[in-house]
Design a protein around this motif. Structure first.
Motif, short mmCIF file in Angstrom:
data_model
loop_
_atom_site.label_atom_id
_atom_site.label_comp_id
_atom_site.label_asym_id
_atom_site.label_seq_id
_atom_site.Cartn_x
_atom_site.Cartn_y
_atom_site.Cartn_z
N LYS A 153 0.83 -1.20 0.00
CA LYS A 153 0.00 0.00 0.00
C LYS A 153 0.86 1.25 0.00
O LYS A 153 2.01 1.22 0.44
CB LYS A 153 -0.89 0.02 1.25
CG LYS A 153 -1.77 -1.20 1.40
CD LYS A 153 -2.51 -1.18 2.72
CE LYS A 153 -3.30 -2.44 2.94
NZ LYS A 153 -4.32 -2.70 1.96
N GLN A 154 0.29 2.32 -0.46
CA GLN A 154 0.88 3.65 -0.33
C GLN A 154 -0.04 4.42 0.62
O GLN A 154 -1.23 4.58 0.34
CB GLN A 154 0.95 4.35 -1.69
CG GLN A 154 1.83 3.65 -2.69
CD GLN A 154 3.30 3.78 -2.34
OE1 GLN A 154 3.80 4.86 -2.02
NE2 GLN A 154 4.01 2.67 -2.40
N VAL A 155 0.51 4.88 1.73
CA VAL A 155 -0.28 5.55 2.76
C VAL A 155 0.21 6.98 2.90
O VAL A 155 1.40 7.22 3.14
CB VAL A 155 -0.18 4.81 4.12
CG1 VAL A 155 -0.99 5.54 5.19
CG2 VAL A 155 -0.64 3.36 3.98
N HIS A 156 -0.70 7.93 2.74
CA HIS A 156 -0.36 9.35 2.91
C HIS A 156 -0.65 9.75 4.35
O HIS A 156 -1.71 9.45 4.89
CB HIS A 156 -1.17 10.23 1.96
CG HIS A 156 -0.79 11.67 2.06
ND1 HIS A 156 -1.44 12.56 2.90
CD2 HIS A 156 0.18 12.38 1.45
CE1 HIS A 156 -0.88 13.75 2.78
NE2 HIS A 156 0.10 13.66 1.90
N VAL A 157 0.32 10.42 4.97
CA VAL A 157 0.16 10.95 6.31
C VAL A 157 0.34 12.46 6.22
O VAL A 157 1.41 12.94 5.80
CB VAL A 157 1.17 10.35 7.31
CG1 VAL A 157 0.94 10.90 8.70
CG2 VAL A 157 1.08 8.83 7.32
N ALA A 158 -0.69 13.20 6.57
CA ALA A 158 -0.65 14.66 6.51
C ALA A 158 0.07 15.22 7.73
O ALA A 158 -0.07 14.69 8.84
CB ALA A 158 -2.07 15.22 6.43
N GLY A 159 0.84 16.26 7.50
CA GLY A 159 1.56 16.91 8.58
C GLY A 159 2.89 17.43 8.09
O GLY A 159 3.17 17.44 6.89
N ASP A 160 3.72 17.83 9.03
CA ASP A 160 5.05 18.35 8.71
C ASP A 160 5.95 17.18 8.29
O ASP A 160 6.21 16.27 9.09
CB ASP A 160 5.63 19.07 9.93
CG ASP A 160 7.03 19.58 9.67
OD1 ASP A 160 7.20 20.38 8.74
OD2 ASP A 160 7.95 19.16 10.41
N ALA A 161 6.40 17.18 7.04
CA ALA A 161 7.16 16.06 6.50
C ALA A 161 8.43 15.79 7.30
O ALA A 161 8.79 14.63 7.55
CB ALA A 161 7.50 16.32 5.03
N ARG A 162 9.11 16.84 7.72
CA ARG A 162 10.36 16.65 8.48
C ARG A 162 10.09 15.97 9.82
O ARG A 162 10.76 15.02 10.19
CB ARG A 162 11.03 18.00 8.68
CG ARG A 162 12.36 17.88 9.38
CD ARG A 162 13.13 19.21 9.36
NE ARG A 162 14.12 19.19 10.40
CZ ARG A 162 14.11 19.99 11.45
NH1 ARG A 162 13.19 20.90 11.59
NH2 ARG A 162 15.05 19.89 12.36
#
Length: 114
Positions: free
Chosen positions: A93-102
């Motif tokens: 799967k490819q899972v997107h997590v929203a937030g500050d990438a760093r």
């Protein structure tokens, strides 16, 4: 002659920066004894993946919901900030997590190093 010993190449992490957060390559295994992040590994093509064991069965979205719950808790984000982008019915799967990438990258690194 100088010694030019280089250590092993640093493997690529199983995530990449994306607009508004990160995208994590996940290899999910349903019906595990308990839900947990099992570390990093590689898929059949040699790409880095986050290995995740899910206690829920892969029926009616239960495993995806458990995956979202697990990643949200592990990364200290809201469940609504975690979404399966692709592979809803597959183990990869490819899972997107929203937030500050760093910050998310640092949390992911910490999860993988112990």
């Amino acid at each position: 002659m100088a010694d030019h010993a280089f250590g092993p190449a640093t493997p690529a992490p199983p995530w990449r920066d994306a607009p508004g957060g990160v995208v994590i390559a996940v290899r999910a295994t349903p019906r595990a004894a308990r839900s947990r992040i099992a570390g990093a590994g590689q898929d059949a093509d040699g790409r880095a993946v986050l290995l995740v064991r899910i206690a829920a069965p892969p029926a009616e979205g239960a495993a995806n919901a458990a995956l979202i719950d697990l990643l949200a808790a592990a990364l200290a984000v809201r469940k609504r900030d975690v979404a399966v982008q692709s592979g809803e019915t597959a183990r990869n799967k490819q899972v997107h997590v929203a937030g500050d990438a760093r910050a998310l990258g640092e949390r992911l690194s910490a999860l993988l190093t112990g």
